[in-house]
Design a protein around this motif. Structure first.
Motif, PDB file in Angstrom:
ATOM      1  N   ASP A   1       0.708  -1.168  -0.186  1.00 16.07           N
ATOM      2  CA  ASP A   1       0.092  -0.039  -0.086  1.00 16.07           C
ATOM      3  C   ASP A   1       1.063   1.284   0.009  1.00 16.07           C
ATOM      4  O   ASP A   1       0.643   2.414  -0.751  1.00 16.07           O
TER       5      ASP A   1
ATOM      6  N   ARG B   1       1.323   4.227  -3.147  1.00 18.99           N
ATOM      7  CA  ARG B   1       0.839   5.583  -2.842  1.00 18.99           C
ATOM      8  C   ARG B   1       2.174   6.332  -3.265  1.00 18.99           C
ATOM      9  O   ARG B   1       2.154   7.429  -3.792  1.00 18.99           O
TER      10      ARG B   1
ATOM     11  N   ALA C   1      -7.948   2.186  -1.177  1.00 17.19           N
ATOM     12  CA  ALA C   1      -7.055   1.108  -0.467  1.00 17.19           C
ATOM     13  C   ALA C   1      -7.622  -0.021  -0.084  1.00 17.19           C
ATOM     14  O   ALA C   1      -6.851  -1.043  -0.128  1.00 17.19           O
TER      15      ALA C   1
ATOM     16  N   TRP D   1      -6.421  -3.742  -1.247  1.00 15.32           N
ATOM     17  CA  TRP D   1      -6.159  -4.627  -0.209  1.00 15.32           C
ATOM     18  C   TRP D   1      -6.594  -6.161  -0.841  1.00 15.32           C
ATOM     19  O   TRP D   1      -5.987  -7.283  -1.020  1.00 15.32           O
TER      20      TRP D   1
END
Length: 255
Positions: free
Chosen positions: A153, A157, A182, A186
């Protein structure tokens, strides 16, 4: 084979024990909570493999590293560690839903499974739990999953920063999409990781293709298309690399 498993367990496990708590700290969680989480996961990773001074030193290093990286992140002014003030119960609940609901669901499922196991197996259940904690293959897979889903993650970004700036220049509020994006990321990385680690690379490629086509067909803006495609491609590549590393670590062929 056993040595490779131990190395993979320590490498991936300690990576998780430091990077994930630091990432959580930078999103507003209290630093001491993140250090405690780091020490708990490091204990799970280290003590079944190492003994004596080496085990204690490795365990303590994970907590110290988490503390140092968390403090440094606060001092440079990026993503402060200090908890943001939450004045109303609605704000607290909204923050909890965005940040912790997946972890809460996972903990609830694991807790339910353990209760059912103890109720059905009795004393034998504790032996099964102990064997699972000491199993190196299971630890490598678990740590790999966490790296692919949560550590990935932060990498995504970083990759998407130029595209986020470009969208903001066009007056698009990217922050409003962040929680949903997000959570989708996942699930996407978890799915790709499971399929690749399980030897089903073709299914993972199909899942990526379907999502890419869906984004292209629904998002007419070129900026949005680039944003989603680059994010998706980075997400899939990261999950694939980690899954391949896990397969090699447990003694399987890369694909």
């Amino acid at each position: 084979m056993q040595d490779n498993l131990e190395i993979a367990r320590l490498s991936l496990g300690l990576l998780v024990a430091v990077t994930v708590p630091v990432s959580i700290a930078r999103r507003g969680q209290r630093l001491w909570v993140c250090i405690a989480a780091s020490l708990v996961y490091a204990a799970y990773v280290v003590f079944p493999v190492l003994d004596g001074t080496a085990a204690v030193a490795s365990w303590l290093c994970s907590g110290v590293s988490t503390a140092v990286l968390g403090v440094l992140g606060r001092r440079v002014g990026e993503n402060p560690v200090a908890v943001r003030p939450r004045r109303t119960s609605r704000e607290v609940w909204g923050w909890f839903r965005q940040q912790w609901w997946p972890v809460t669901v996972l903990v609830a499922l694991v807790g339910t499974l353990l209760v059912a196991l103890v109720g059905s197996r009795g004393a034998r259940a504790f032996q099964l739990v102990t064997a699972a904690l000491e199993d190196h293959s299971w630890s490598v897979v678990l740590s790999g999953m966490i790296v692919a889903v949560f550590v990935g993650d932060d990498v995504i970004r970083l990759v998407l920063r130029p595209f986020v700036r470009q969208l903001r220049e066009h007056g698009i509020d990217v922050a409003a999409l962040a929680p949903t994006s997000a959570h989708i990321g996942w699930l996407e990385r978890a799915l790709v990781f499971v399929l690749i680690a399980g030897g089903q690379a073709e299914a993972a490629a199909l899942a990526f293709t379907i999502k890419a086509l869906f984004r292209i067909s629904t998002d007419r803006s070129r900026d949005f298309t680039e944003y989603y495609l680059v994010g998706t491609l980075t997400s899939v590549v990261l999950a694939t690399i980690v899954a391949i590393i896990v397969r090699i670590g447990v003694g399987l062929s890369p694909l």
